[in-house]
Design a protein around this motif. Structure first.
Motif, PDB file in Angstrom:
ATOM      1  N   UNK A   1       0.837  -1.211   0.000  1.00 10.80           N
ATOM      2  CA  UNK A   1       0.000   0.000   0.000  1.00 10.80           C
ATOM      3  C   UNK A   1       0.866   1.252   0.000  1.00 10.80           C
ATOM      4  N   UNK A   2       1.905   1.266   0.828  1.00 10.18           N
ATOM      5  CA  UNK A   2       2.790   2.434   0.911  1.00 10.18           C
ATOM      6  C   UNK A   2       3.495   2.698  -0.412  1.00 10.18           C
ATOM      7  N   UNK A   3       3.753   1.622  -1.163  1.00  8.93           N
ATOM      8  CA  UNK A   3       4.424   1.754  -2.455  1.00  8.93           C
ATOM      9  C   UNK A   3       3.453   2.077  -3.583  1.00  8.93           C
ATOM     10  N   UNK A   4       2.159   2.137  -3.277  1.00 11.04           N
ATOM     11  CA  UNK A   4       1.167   2.441  -4.298  1.00 11.04           C
ATOM     12  C   UNK A   4       0.851   1.286  -5.223  1.00 11.04           C
ATOM     13  N   UNK A   5       1.176   0.058  -4.806  1.00 15.11           N
ATOM     14  CA  UNK A   5       0.906  -1.103  -5.644  1.00 15.11           C
ATOM     15  C   UNK A   5      -0.568  -1.494  -5.552  1.00 15.11           C
ATOM     16  N   UNK A   6      -1.163  -1.368  -4.347  1.00 11.56           N
ATOM     17  CA  UNK A   6      -2.590  -1.632  -4.151  1.00 11.56           C
ATOM     18  C   UNK A   6      -3.194  -0.482  -3.352  1.00 11.56           C
ATOM     19  N   UNK A   7      -4.533  -0.472  -3.311  1.00 11.27           N
ATOM     20  CA  UNK A   7      -5.202   0.576  -2.563  1.00 11.27           C
ATOM     21  C   UNK A   7      -5.471   0.206  -1.127  1.00 11.27           C
ATOM     22  N   UNK A   8      -5.852  -1.055  -0.889  1.00 15.18           N
ATOM     23  CA  UNK A   8      -6.176  -1.458   0.477  1.00 15.18           C
ATOM     24  C   UNK A   8      -6.102  -2.978   0.576  1.00 15.18           C
ATOM     25  N   UNK A   9      -5.970  -3.455   1.821  1.00 21.85           N
ATOM     26  CA  UNK A   9      -5.935  -4.889   2.106  1.00 21.85           C
ATOM     27  C   UNK A   9      -6.518  -5.120   3.481  1.00 21.85           C
ATOM     28  N   UNK A  10      -7.047  -6.317   3.691  1.00 20.80           N
ATOM     29  CA  UNK A  10      -7.630  -6.659   4.991  1.00 20.80           C
ATOM     30  C   UNK A  10      -7.399  -8.136   5.256  1.00 20.80           C
ATOM     31  N   UNK A  11      -7.486  -8.513   6.516  1.00 25.90           N
ATOM     32  CA  UNK A  11      -7.428  -9.922   6.898  1.00 25.90           C
ATOM     33  C   UNK A  11      -8.491 -10.175   7.952  1.00 25.90           C
ATOM     34  N   UNK A  12      -9.200 -11.296   7.805  1.00 27.45           N
ATOM     35  CA  UNK A  12     -10.209 -11.679   8.779  1.00 27.45           C
ATOM     36  C   UNK A  12     -10.116 -13.185   8.989  1.00 27.45           C
ATOM     37  N   UNK A  13     -10.134 -13.612  10.251  1.00 27.87           N
ATOM     38  CA  UNK A  13      -9.955 -15.026  10.582  1.00 27.87           C
ATOM     39  C   UNK A  13     -11.224 -15.603  11.201  1.00 27.87           C
ATOM     40  N   UNK A  14     -11.568 -16.812  10.799  1.00 27.34           N
ATOM     41  CA  UNK A  14     -12.662 -17.568  11.408  1.00 27.34           C
ATOM     42  C   UNK A  14     -12.086 -18.463  12.497  1.00 27.34           C
ATOM     43  N   UNK A  15     -12.942 -19.190  13.178  1.00 22.82           N
ATOM     44  CA  UNK A  15     -12.520 -20.060  14.273  1.00 22.82           C
ATOM     45  C   UNK A  15     -12.515 -21.513  13.816  1.00 22.82           C
ATOM     46  N   UNK A  16     -11.825 -21.750  12.685  1.00 25.09           N
ATOM     47  CA  UNK A  16     -11.768 -23.080  12.077  1.00 25.09           C
ATOM     48  C   UNK A  16     -13.168 -23.629  11.810  1.00 25.09           C
ATOM     49  N   UNK A  17     -14.076 -22.724  11.440  1.00 18.87           N
ATOM     50  CA  UNK A  17     -15.471 -23.070  11.215  1.00 18.87           C
ATOM     51  C   UNK A  17     -15.838 -22.630   9.803  1.00 18.87           C
ATOM     52  N   UNK A  18     -16.160 -23.602   8.938  1.00 20.35           N
ATOM     53  CA  UNK A  18     -16.418 -23.296   7.536  1.00 20.35           C
ATOM     54  C   UNK A  18     -17.640 -22.406   7.366  1.00 20.35           C
ATOM     55  N   UNK A  19     -18.669 -22.605   8.190  1.00 19.67           N
ATOM     56  CA  UNK A  19     -19.874 -21.781   8.090  1.00 19.67           C
ATOM     57  C   UNK A  19     -19.559 -20.327   8.418  1.00 19.67           C
ATOM     58  N   UNK A  20     -18.779 -20.124   9.476  1.00 21.49           N
ATOM     59  CA  UNK A  20     -18.377 -18.768   9.854  1.00 21.49           C
ATOM     60  C   UNK A  20     -17.520 -18.140   8.768  1.00 21.49           C
ATOM     61  N   UNK A  21     -16.593 -18.923   8.196  1.00 18.56           N
ATOM     62  CA  UNK A  21     -15.731 -18.386   7.158  1.00 18.56           C
ATOM     63  C   UNK A  21     -16.532 -18.023   5.902  1.00 18.56           C
ATOM     64  N   UNK A  22     -17.528 -18.844   5.560  1.00 18.65           N
ATOM     65  CA  UNK A  22     -18.368 -18.537   4.402  1.00 18.65           C
ATOM     66  C   UNK A  22     -19.108 -17.223   4.601  1.00 18.65           C
ATOM     67  N   UNK A  23     -19.631 -16.998   5.813  1.00 16.97           N
ATOM     68  CA  UNK A  23     -20.338 -15.745   6.101  1.00 16.97           C
ATOM     69  C   UNK A  23     -19.383 -14.555   5.987  1.00 16.97           C
ATOM     70  N   UNK A  24     -18.160 -14.726   6.469  1.00 17.52           N
ATOM     71  CA  UNK A  24     -17.170 -13.649   6.368  1.00 17.52           C
ATOM     72  C   UNK A  24     -16.850 -13.344   4.914  1.00 17.52           C
ATOM     73  N   UNK A  25     -16.739 -14.390   4.084  1.00 23.28           N
ATOM     74  CA  UNK A  25     -16.459 -14.170   2.664  1.00 23.28           C
ATOM     75  C   UNK A  25     -17.611 -13.450   1.967  1.00 23.28           C
ATOM     76  N   UNK A  26     -18.847 -13.782   2.336  1.00 22.18           N
ATOM     77  CA  UNK A  26     -19.995 -13.086   1.750  1.00 22.18           C
ATOM     78  C   UNK A  26     -19.946 -11.594   2.069  1.00 22.18           C
TER      79      UNK A  26
END
Length: 355
Positions: free
Chosen positions: A63-88
């Motif tokens: 981001x500082x180099x102007x290669x991308x505009x933004x980035x984020x990270x979000x973690x689930x609790x090893x739960x596929x249903x929770x991760x699917x909701x986060x991806x939505x």
């Protein structure tokens, strides 16, 4: 080949990453306004924590180099249903690319397809998905298992009794490594697995599970592992007053330190093999390059980091206390990796560090 050093915060990571950007950052489409997210299935062990740290430090530098505009990270609790909701939610938030380390190879396929249908680039790595619209950045995990068996066959002369410490049940990495072990063992009929436990890629779990099975086991000559479990396994054998077997390590600092201590004391030797947490940044750069218009194969293979006795001191010296051995992957190195995969050529090497 870019300089390799351990990731010790955004400043060092940013400097290393910027060193690799100059030759190709301006090529292709402009990605300076693009947003890339990381959907992580869990962050409950040292490997995953360093993986997230690598992502955060590396994307801040991008981001500082102007290669991308933004980035984020979000973690689930090893739960596929929770991760699917986060991806939505990430889809609704308008991310241009989503990098995913999936809790299940199949349970996320539906939401991955939704993302692809919305024009979002999806790059799966480590814990991958089977939805064909996703790009995959991954290791040949079976080689982790087969490499251990090959090493032990030489050390044990093709005969011996093994304990298998697996990862998280149901995880694609766990299945692939274990399959690699068992397939390789067909060439060594006099080498038998006496027992198997799931250590969840975590030292404390591995110690508890190994301690629970040890009373029922005969003499163990060696232990095949999956990473994050070697030190806990060693502690379980010590607590049970059992002879130290050859324990394959997984590039964690506590494992490497224990190995060095034992080697200095009594000549103990083993090997260590694992993915590197910085593979999250390999997946990031693959996503960025796709957004930039680079032709990228659907599967991008990544080399493992293997540490043998001659390189132990060098790698340990650049591994943070409580951390995981972790080279820095620059945009330039990943571009070379993409080209090698496209041409079915040898992958760029990860050399031992020099002081």
């Amino acid at each position: 080949m870019p300089e390799l050093r351990h990731l010790k915060g955004a400043a060092l990571a940013g400097a290393a990453l910027l060193m690799g950007m100059s030759s190709i950052a301006s090529a292709g489409n402009d990605t300076s306004g693009k947003k890339i997210a990381f959907s992580n299935s869990f962050a409950g062990n040292s490997f995953r924590q360093v993986m997230v740290k690598s992502w955060e430090s590396g994307t801040e530098a991008a981001k500082a180099a102007g290669v991308i505009g933004d980035a984020a990270v979000i973690s689930a609790n090893n739960n596929a249903t929770e991760q699917a909701a986060q991806m939505q939610n990430l889809i609704l938030e308008g991310y241009d690319a989503i990098v995913i380390n999936a809790a299940s190879p199949t349970a996320l396929n539906g939401v991955v397809k939704q993302a692809c249908d919305a024009g979002i680039v999806v790059v799966a790595f480590d814990g991958v998905v089977t939805e064909p619209c996703a790009y995959v950045v991954n290791y040949d995990w079976k080689r982790v298992g087969s490499s251990q068996v090959d090493y032990l066959s030489k050390r044990l002369g093709g005969k011996g009794t093994l304990l298998e410490v697996r990862g998280i049940a149901g995880n694609s990495v766990d299945d692939d490594i274990s399959n690699g072990v068992h397939e390789a063992l067909t060439a060594f009929p006099d080498t038998k697995i006496a027992g198997s436990v799931h250590g969840d890629f975590t030292q404390t779990v591995a110690q508890r599970e190994v301690a629970g099975i040890l009373p029922s086991l005969p003499k163990i000559d060696a232990v095949v592992t999956q990473g994050g479990d070697g030190y806990g396994t060693a502690q379980a054998f010590a607590a049970a007053n059992r002879d130290e077997p050859i324990i394959i390590m997984g590039n964690r600092e506590d494992e490497l330190s224990w190995w060095k201590e034992q080697h200095d004391k009594n000549g103990y030797e083993t090997m260590s093999i694992s993915a590197t947490p910085g593979v999250s940044m390999v997946a990031f750069w693959v996503a960025q390059q796709i957004l930039a218009g680079k032709e990228v194969p659907k599967f991008v293979g990544v080399p493992f980091l293997r540490i043998d006795q001659p390189d132990l001191d060098a790698w340990l010296s650049v591994t943070e206390k409580g951390g995981v051995t972790n080279p820095t992957y620059t945009q330039e190195w990943v571009s070379q990796l993409i080209e090698a995969n496209a041409k079915h050529a040898d992958l760029p090497a990860i050399p031992a560090p020099t002081k």
